[in-house]
Design an enzyme around this catalytic site. Sequence first.
Site, short mmCIF file in Angstrom:
data_model
loop_
_atom_site.label_atom_id
_atom_site.label_comp_id
_atom_site.label_asym_id
_atom_site.label_seq_id
_atom_site.Cartn_x
_atom_site.Cartn_y
_atom_site.Cartn_z
N ARG A 82 0.94 -1.09 -0.21
CA ARG A 82 0.01 -0.02 0.08
C ARG A 82 1.00 1.16 0.03
O ARG A 82 0.57 2.39 -0.71
CB ARG A 82 -1.13 0.13 1.28
CG ARG A 82 -2.22 -0.84 1.01
CD ARG A 82 -3.39 -0.60 1.85
NE ARG A 82 -3.20 -1.71 2.68
CZ ARG A 82 -4.13 -1.62 3.78
NH1 ARG A 82 -4.72 -0.68 4.27
NH2 ARG A 82 -4.38 -2.72 4.70
N LYS B 90 5.42 -21.43 20.16
CA LYS B 90 6.36 -20.31 19.87
C LYS B 90 7.45 -20.42 21.36
O LYS B 90 6.84 -20.91 22.49
CB LYS B 90 5.75 -19.19 19.69
CG LYS B 90 5.37 -18.93 18.64
CD LYS B 90 6.05 -18.93 17.24
CE LYS B 90 5.45 -18.55 16.03
NZ LYS B 90 5.76 -19.33 15.03
N HIS C 294 4.93 -23.77 2.77
CA HIS C 294 6.29 -23.78 2.24
C HIS C 294 7.07 -25.05 2.74
O HIS C 294 7.97 -25.48 2.57
CB HIS C 294 7.35 -22.70 2.31
CG HIS C 294 7.42 -22.56 4.04
ND1 HIS C 294 6.28 -22.18 4.83
CD2 HIS C 294 8.74 -22.81 4.72
CE1 HIS C 294 7.02 -21.87 6.23
NE2 HIS C 294 8.42 -22.22 5.85
N GLU D 169 9.28 -24.38 18.10
CA GLU D 169 10.20 -23.15 17.80
C GLU D 169 10.76 -22.28 19.13
O GLU D 169 9.90 -22.33 19.95
CB GLU D 169 9.47 -22.23 16.81
CG GLU D 169 8.89 -22.85 15.56
CD GLU D 169 8.28 -21.89 14.77
OE1 GLU D 169 8.86 -21.35 13.80
OE2 GLU D 169 6.82 -21.32 14.78
N ASP E 187 -1.82 -20.66 12.28
CA ASP E 187 -0.70 -20.50 11.73
C ASP E 187 0.36 -21.86 11.35
O ASP E 187 0.76 -21.72 10.41
CB ASP E 187 0.24 -19.60 12.65
CG ASP E 187 1.62 -19.14 12.06
OD1 ASP E 187 1.58 -18.74 11.09
OD2 ASP E 187 2.51 -18.96 12.90
N HIS F 76 0.81 -26.22 8.04
CA HIS F 76 2.03 -27.21 7.96
C HIS F 76 1.92 -28.39 8.47
O HIS F 76 2.28 -29.25 7.89
CB HIS F 76 3.05 -26.35 8.61
CG HIS F 76 3.35 -25.04 8.12
ND1 HIS F 76 3.46 -24.61 6.83
CD2 HIS F 76 3.87 -23.74 8.97
CE1 HIS F 76 3.61 -23.22 6.59
NE2 HIS F 76 3.99 -22.83 7.84
N LYS G 199 -0.60 -18.85 2.90
CA LYS G 199 -1.29 -19.38 4.17
C LYS G 199 -1.52 -18.36 5.34
O LYS G 199 -0.65 -17.55 5.17
CB LYS G 199 -0.83 -20.82 4.65
CG LYS G 199 0.77 -20.42 5.00
CD LYS G 199 1.25 -21.20 6.11
CE LYS G 199 0.81 -20.93 7.48
NZ LYS G 199 1.79 -19.66 8.04
N LYS H 131 10.09 -28.41 1.33
CA LYS H 131 11.36 -28.63 2.03
C LYS H 131 11.78 -29.94 1.53
O LYS H 131 10.99 -31.08 1.48
CB LYS H 131 10.86 -28.90 3.64
CG LYS H 131 10.57 -27.66 4.32
CD LYS H 131 10.46 -27.85 5.71
CE LYS H 131 10.00 -26.65 6.46
NZ LYS H 131 11.45 -25.70 6.92
C1 BG6 Z 1 5.65 -19.71 9.05
C2 BG6 Z 1 4.67 -19.18 10.17
O1 BG6 Z 1 4.46 -19.97 8.10
O2 BG6 Z 1 6.44 -20.81 9.29
C3 BG6 Z 1 5.79 -18.94 11.27
O3 BG6 Z 1 3.73 -18.29 9.96
C4 BG6 Z 1 6.79 -20.21 11.32
O4 BG6 Z 1 5.07 -18.68 12.26
C5 BG6 Z 1 7.39 -20.34 10.21
O5 BG6 Z 1 7.97 -19.56 12.34
C6 BG6 Z 1 8.33 -21.78 10.42
O6 BG6 Z 1 9.11 -21.87 9.05
P1 BG6 Z 1 10.38 -22.23 8.90
O7 BG6 Z 1 10.81 -21.85 7.55
O8 BG6 Z 1 11.22 -21.68 9.79
O9 BG6 Z 1 10.37 -23.88 9.05
#
Ligand code: BG6
Length: 472
Positions: A46, A323, A175, A213, A232, A237, A145, A179
């Site tokens: 924006r 987290k 993503h 994480e 999330d 994932h 996502k 991997k």
């Molecule tokens: C993201 C999440 O999709 O994936 C994050 O929004 C998370 O919160 C991340 O930390 C983890 O991905 P990676 O690439 O660190 O394995």
Amino acid sequence: APREDHVIVLFGATGDLARRKLLPGLFSLARAGLLPPRYRIVGSARSAVTDDEFRRRARDAVAEFGTAEPTGEAWHEFAESLSYGSAEPAHPQPLLDAVATAEQTIGGHPRRLFHLAVPPRGFTPTIGMLGDTGLAGNARVIVEKPFGTDFASARALDDAIHTTFDESQVFRIDHFLGKESVDNILALRFANGLFEPIWNRDHISHMQIDVPETIGIEGRAGFFEQTGTFRDMIVTHLFQVLGFVAMEPPTSLAAKQLRDETTKVFEAMPPVDPTQVVRGQYRGYRDEPGVDPGSQTETFVAARVEVDNWRWSGVPFYLRSGKSLGQRRQVVTLGLKQPALRMFALDPSLACAMSNNELVIDFDDPGWIAARFLAKEPGATMRLTEAAMTFRYADSFCTQCALAGYERLILDAMLGNQSLFTRADGVERLWKVSGPLLDNPPPVQPYDPGSWGPDAVHRLIAPHHWYLPDGR
Ligand code: BG6
């Protein structure tokens, strides 16, 4: 490398994802010679940003998060390809101008690739704008996502997308599916006679998909307060990884066949039972800037889910992610059933950790796989001890050549290969499965930063144990 010339438009170009993953990922692809012969990258958001300012931001992003320094000929060429055009749904002109300039520079009719790295509420207006302005044309669109926030919003989003794009143009990105070691789950299972025969309820007692994480919310309060760990990480994932671990052999790796099989897994999942879910929130989360002091948003989830089909009936799948936990890991653990008869006395210290054999897949880059078992300790007595056979990617292959999840998937999108992207029916099913939990979330329980979540996670998995943190 893709042969079609491309104009890549990055919506959310000034955001966190572009900085951490997308701009560094595009530069890595450029260095690896995996961008098309002629390409331009147009940043958009924006705010009004000049081309030079956008290039500076991209350089800083690559310097901080990239795998190679933004210097030399390679960087110069990449930076040259960058430009910027702001866009709001009602004021798209600067973007239209930037795309037109990029296309003239390339010449001919380059393919457009739109990457929607914007928060969920930004998807529909942006897609509407792409339709109204005619930009959608021969384009492909990568949608980030979480895809919607529940079943109704995911369905509405699919409807909105399909007014502008045909499903063959839509790339819903997760993503984790890009991997290397997640992709390797398919090779491990379906290219070998060694593993697949035990990959079922007759031999496996339970599964764990564990993604702790150490990072907190990293200043993303606005996004995280609306999203939480379930949306999330889990519904996206972890469920997608579960799809790969649990699927039946596909008849081919083509997009339809592969996604038919993961969708069948999701169809076989009964709705998540809220009593089988632990929601946690790390102590101190409510003091983070931008977080509501009474927030009930979870920063941690552990859940027990099932896949009710012939292969998996009765096998619990335990998922965990959060987290500010004790370690960053990304691990799938298959716990194997005990042999029919135990003829060895087990050292009591082993009884808990290793009473069963385990197959462990660590899918954080570069990744490894270990079969953990019991072996005789050398000596005159029959004493058993822990042993492991381990395959490490980094020992066997050039991991420098590996593509990160985003790099692999952006490349696949340019090649038009949808295999590793999620499909509308699968995503919608996962929101349906999640419905009871979203409607009736159990209260969040506090946990200490650096821990492994609220104590209730141990009760959830009993009589089994979490492989982490004691497993290696
Ligand atoms: C993201 C999440 O999709 O994936 C994050 O929004 C998370 O919160 C991340 O930390 C983890 O991905 P990676 O690439 O660190 O394995």
